[in-house]
Design an enzyme around this catalytic site. Structure first.
Site, PDB file in Angstrom:
ATOM      1  N   ASP A  68     -33.402  71.095 -39.498  1.00  0.00           N
ATOM      2  CA  ASP A  68     -32.340  70.016 -40.884  1.00  0.00           C
ATOM      3  C   ASP A  68     -30.815  70.164 -40.717  1.00  0.00           C
ATOM      4  O   ASP A  68     -29.933  69.573 -41.651  1.00  0.00           O
ATOM      5  CB  ASP A  68     -33.129  70.454 -42.483  1.00  0.00           C
ATOM      6  N   HIS A  69     -30.542  71.139 -39.755  1.00  0.00           N
ATOM      7  CA  HIS A  69     -29.267  70.484 -39.268  1.00  0.00           C
ATOM      8  C   HIS A  69     -28.349  69.905 -39.242  1.00  0.00           C
ATOM      9  O   HIS A  69     -27.562  69.124 -39.409  1.00  0.00           O
ATOM     10  CB  HIS A  69     -29.322  72.063 -37.999  1.00  0.00           C
ATOM     11  N   TRP A 108     -34.973  78.021 -50.725  1.00  0.00           N
ATOM     12  CA  TRP A 108     -33.944  78.710 -49.864  1.00  0.00           C
ATOM     13  C   TRP A 108     -33.104  79.433 -50.939  1.00  0.00           C
ATOM     14  O   TRP A 108     -32.597  78.846 -51.950  1.00  0.00           O
ATOM     15  CB  TRP A 108     -33.215  77.386 -49.284  1.00  0.00           C
ATOM     16  N   TYR A 142     -29.846  81.544 -51.020  1.00  0.00           N
ATOM     17  CA  TYR A 142     -28.776  81.442 -51.126  1.00  0.00           C
ATOM     18  C   TYR A 142     -27.408  82.055 -51.852  1.00  0.00           C
ATOM     19  O   TYR A 142     -27.067  80.739 -51.935  1.00  0.00           O
ATOM     20  CB  TYR A 142     -28.310  80.487 -49.582  1.00  0.00           C
ATOM     21  N   LYS A 198     -36.755  81.921 -48.335  1.00  0.00           N
ATOM     22  CA  LYS A 198     -35.961  82.086 -47.457  1.00  0.00           C
ATOM     23  C   LYS A 198     -34.675  82.134 -47.718  1.00  0.00           C
ATOM     24  O   LYS A 198     -33.620  81.520 -48.547  1.00  0.00           O
ATOM     25  CB  LYS A 198     -35.755  80.949 -47.202  1.00  0.00           C
ATOM     26  N   ILE A 199     -34.142  84.330 -47.010  1.00  0.00           N
ATOM     27  CA  ILE A 199     -33.118  84.260 -47.401  1.00  0.00           C
ATOM     28  C   ILE A 199     -31.848  85.330 -46.209  1.00  0.00           C
ATOM     29  O   ILE A 199     -33.338  85.398 -45.491  1.00  0.00           O
ATOM     30  CB  ILE A 199     -33.283  85.521 -48.747  1.00  0.00           C
ATOM     31  N   GLY A 208     -32.167  82.426 -39.882  1.00  0.00           N
ATOM     32  CA  GLY A 208     -32.095  82.726 -38.407  1.00  0.00           C
ATOM     33  C   GLY A 208     -30.222  83.640 -38.385  1.00  0.00           C
ATOM     34  O   GLY A 208     -29.939  84.182 -37.802  1.00  0.00           O
ATOM     35  N   GLY A 209     -29.500  82.199 -39.076  1.00  0.00           N
ATOM     36  CA  GLY A 209     -28.213  81.858 -38.881  1.00  0.00           C
ATOM     37  C   GLY A 209     -27.559  81.583 -37.249  1.00  0.00           C
ATOM     38  O   GLY A 209     -28.897  80.616 -36.476  1.00  0.00           O
ATOM     39  N   GLY A 220     -33.905  78.225 -36.819  1.00  0.00           N
ATOM     40  CA  GLY A 220     -33.684  77.276 -36.201  1.00  0.00           C
ATOM     41  C   GLY A 220     -32.888  77.475 -35.308  1.00  0.00           C
ATOM     42  O   GLY A 220     -33.738  76.770 -33.915  1.00  0.00           O
ATOM     43  N   ARG A 221     -31.286  77.279 -34.983  1.00  0.00           N
ATOM     44  CA  ARG A 221     -30.847  77.795 -33.996  1.00  0.00           C
ATOM     45  C   ARG A 221     -31.331  78.641 -32.625  1.00  0.00           C
ATOM     46  O   ARG A 221     -30.461  78.155 -31.682  1.00  0.00           O
ATOM     47  CB  ARG A 221     -29.849  77.661 -34.028  1.00  0.00           C
TER      48      ARG A 221
END
Ligand code: FBP
Length: 238
Positions: free
Chosen positions: A6-7, A129, A131, A163-164, A189-190, A216-217
């Site tokens: 979703d980036h 999520w 965050y 998701k943390i 992931g970051g 993701g990345r």
């Protein structure tokens, strides 16, 4: 193992190259890897590219989102897609981001609670999520006490999964996982890092009761996304 894509919404195309800009490339690599249990898409990409009859990987539609254009502001991610629409697109799960500590936290908790009730009524899985972001938690986005509070809030709000971010060491993360109780913990992931360092962190946090990853990345920015996915699967499913 959830693969996030979703980036394009959250960061813009800056995360992508000639290959990864194409959602079909990412959906194909998911099929080829054969190890993921969900793909995370925003409504528009799901509508245009996800074909429920063809895809073997379940769909999680991200119901809220924000762009990267408001960096100095207190973060708020508006609700953009309904649970009904996610179901029409073939989703079996929905996701929503709460910026814990933001000035707009109350509004996001209220929106989340409504979609959580709605999604559970209709038999969907709900991922939050959680965050830590905003002035009240500035510089503490991965601090164990703050992440533990975000995790607990996920349980209190009724999320199936949260998701943390990783706190950076398994000892402190063990407490975070305990705080989440029956809510299952996924680590995000970051930015893309050295693969062996990333895999080492996954080994570490999987030892303390973490359920898996939503990443993701570190996968699709890798030169060998299918290879990295298989290595992750080996750690996570073991
Ligand atoms: P990554 O593994 O690439 O960090 O993806 C996880 C994710 O939560 C995505 O779902 C989302 O688009 C992105 O990170 C948001 O990143 P941030 O809020 O840190 O800019």
């Amino acid at each position: 193992m959830f693969l996030a894509y979703d980036h394009g919404f959250e960061h813009g195309p800056t995360d992508f190259n000639e290959k990864t800009i194409d959602p079909e490339y990412v959906l194909d690599l998911l099929e080829e890897a054969g190890v993921y249990t969900a793909v995370i898409l925003q409504e528009g990409v799901a509508q245009a590219y996800y074909e429920p009859a063809k895809q073997s990987i379940p769909l999680l539609v991200k119901l809220n989102g924000k762009t990267a254009f408001h960096k100095g502001e207190e973060p708020y991610s508006p609700l953009l897609c309904s649970v009904e629409e996610a179901i029409r697109l073939g989703a079996s799960a929905v996701g929503y981001t709460i910026y814990v500590g933001s000035e707009h936290e109350t509004k996001m908790m209220q929106e989340f609670s409504q979609i959580e009730d709605d999604a559970h009524d209709k038999g969907l899985v709900v991922t939050a999520w959680m965050y830590p972001r905003g002035k009240q938690v500035e510089g503490q986005e991965t601090t164990p006490d703050v992440v533990a509070y975000a995790a607990r809030l996920g349980l209190e709000l009724g999320a199936d999964f949260i998701k943390i971010p990783y706190t950076g060491d398994p000892e402190s993360f063990s407490w975070v996982v305990k705080c989440a109780g029956k809510t299952k913990v996924l680590v995000s992931g970051g930015v893309k890092r050295d693969t062996s360092e990333f895999l080492k962190d996954v080994e570490d946090f999987m030892k303390v009761g973490t359920c898996g990853i939503a990443v993701g990345r570190n996968v699709w920015q890798s030169e060998d996304p299918v290879g990295v996915s298989k290595k992750l699967a080996e750690i996570i499913y073991r």
